[in-house]
Design a protein around this motif. Structure first.
Motif, mmCIF file in Angstrom:
data_model
loop_
_atom_site.group_PDB
_atom_site.id
_atom_site.type_symbol
_atom_site.label_atom_id
_atom_site.label_comp_id
_atom_site.label_asym_id
_atom_site.label_seq_id
_atom_site.Cartn_x
_atom_site.Cartn_y
_atom_site.Cartn_z
ATOM 1 N N ASN A 178 0.851 -1.168 0.000
ATOM 2 C CA ASN A 178 0.000 0.000 0.000
ATOM 3 C C ASN A 178 0.897 1.231 0.000
ATOM 4 N N ILE A 179 0.975 1.905 -1.135
ATOM 5 C CA ILE A 179 1.882 3.042 -1.283
ATOM 6 C C ILE A 179 1.527 4.164 -0.314
ATOM 7 N N TRP A 180 0.233 4.367 -0.049
ATOM 8 C CA TRP A 180 -0.167 5.418 0.902
ATOM 9 C C TRP A 180 0.289 5.062 2.304
ATOM 10 N N GLY A 181 0.269 3.777 2.643
ATOM 11 C CA GLY A 181 0.800 3.343 3.936
ATOM 12 C C GLY A 181 2.280 3.626 4.045
ATOM 13 N N PHE A 182 3.014 3.432 2.945
ATOM 14 C CA PHE A 182 4.450 3.711 2.936
ATOM 15 C C PHE A 182 4.720 5.212 3.089
ATOM 16 N N LEU A 183 3.991 6.019 2.333
ATOM 17 C CA LEU A 183 4.248 7.458 2.330
ATOM 18 C C LEU A 183 3.816 8.161 3.620
ATOM 19 N N PHE A 239 -2.956 5.000 8.881
ATOM 20 C CA PHE A 239 -3.765 4.154 9.755
ATOM 21 C C PHE A 239 -4.786 4.994 10.516
ATOM 22 N N PHE A 240 -4.386 6.183 10.990
ATOM 23 C CA PHE A 240 -5.318 7.068 11.688
ATOM 24 C C PHE A 240 -6.483 7.448 10.775
ATOM 25 N N VAL A 241 -6.176 7.836 9.544
ATOM 26 C CA VAL A 241 -7.203 8.266 8.592
ATOM 27 C C VAL A 241 -8.175 7.133 8.291
ATOM 28 N N LYS A 242 -7.673 5.907 8.207
ATOM 29 C CA LYS A 242 -8.522 4.754 7.909
ATOM 30 C C LYS A 242 -9.280 4.246 9.136
ATOM 31 N N PRO A 277 7.937 2.751 7.718
ATOM 32 C CA PRO A 277 7.144 2.876 6.487
ATOM 33 C C PRO A 277 6.955 1.546 5.749
ATOM 34 N N VAL A 278 7.974 0.699 5.743
ATOM 35 C CA VAL A 278 7.835 -0.607 5.080
ATOM 36 C C VAL A 278 6.837 -1.488 5.835
ATOM 37 N N PHE A 279 6.886 -1.489 7.157
ATOM 38 C CA PHE A 279 5.892 -2.249 7.935
ATOM 39 C C PHE A 279 4.489 -1.726 7.656
ATOM 40 N N ALA A 280 4.329 -0.415 7.608
ATOM 41 C CA ALA A 280 3.012 0.166 7.328
ATOM 42 C C ALA A 280 2.543 -0.232 5.932
#
Length: 133
Positions: free
Chosen positions: A50-55, A61-64, A102-105
């Motif tokens: 998930n590129i947005w998770g990386f960035l 996660f908060f937004v989701k 960021p990679v874990f996210a």
């Protein structure tokens, strides 16, 4: 769950959720491993990353709505950042460690969101459900 439950989600989420419903996380069982192997490269990439998770990391996660997992990621980022500064790590080590969170996210966001939406997960465990079965 049937795909009709996901009608209000974007098509990419519907496809991910359909795979998770049928097989679970890719490569956690022989069936999911085989189904994953049959997917085209682009679908494999969308399913696992998930590129947005990386960035945006914890903020994604908060937004989701997965604030517990977002707080865990934020705490991990703060701890890693403190260690990097406190140990006066060489530049190469600092750069390598700075992409850990960021990679874990990026790699956990999709299934975490599935658990949040479909199963109502309120877990603090960022890696919930990702182990081998």
């Amino acid at each position: 769950m049937s795909q009709g439950v996901y009608d209000d989600l974007a098509r990419s989420w519907q496809q991910r959720f359909a795979f998770y419903d049928q097989y679970g996380v890719p490569n956690t069982s022989p069936q999911s491993r085989e189904a994953y192997r049959r997917l085209p490269f682009g679908q494999k990439l969308r399913l696992n990353t998930n590129i947005w998770g990386f960035l945006f990391g914890p903020f994604y996660f908060f937004v989701k709505g997965m604030w517990r997992k977002g707080l865990v990621l934020l705490a991990a980022a703060i701890v890693l950042g403190t260690l990097i500064v406190g140990l006066d790590a060489p530049d190469i080590v600092s750069r390598a460690l700075s992409i850990v969170v960021p990679v874990f996210a990026m790699t956990t966001a999709n299934y975490a969101y599935y658990l949040h939406v479909v199963r109502g997960s309120q877990s603090w465990n960022v890696f919930e459900g990702l182990g081998r079965r």
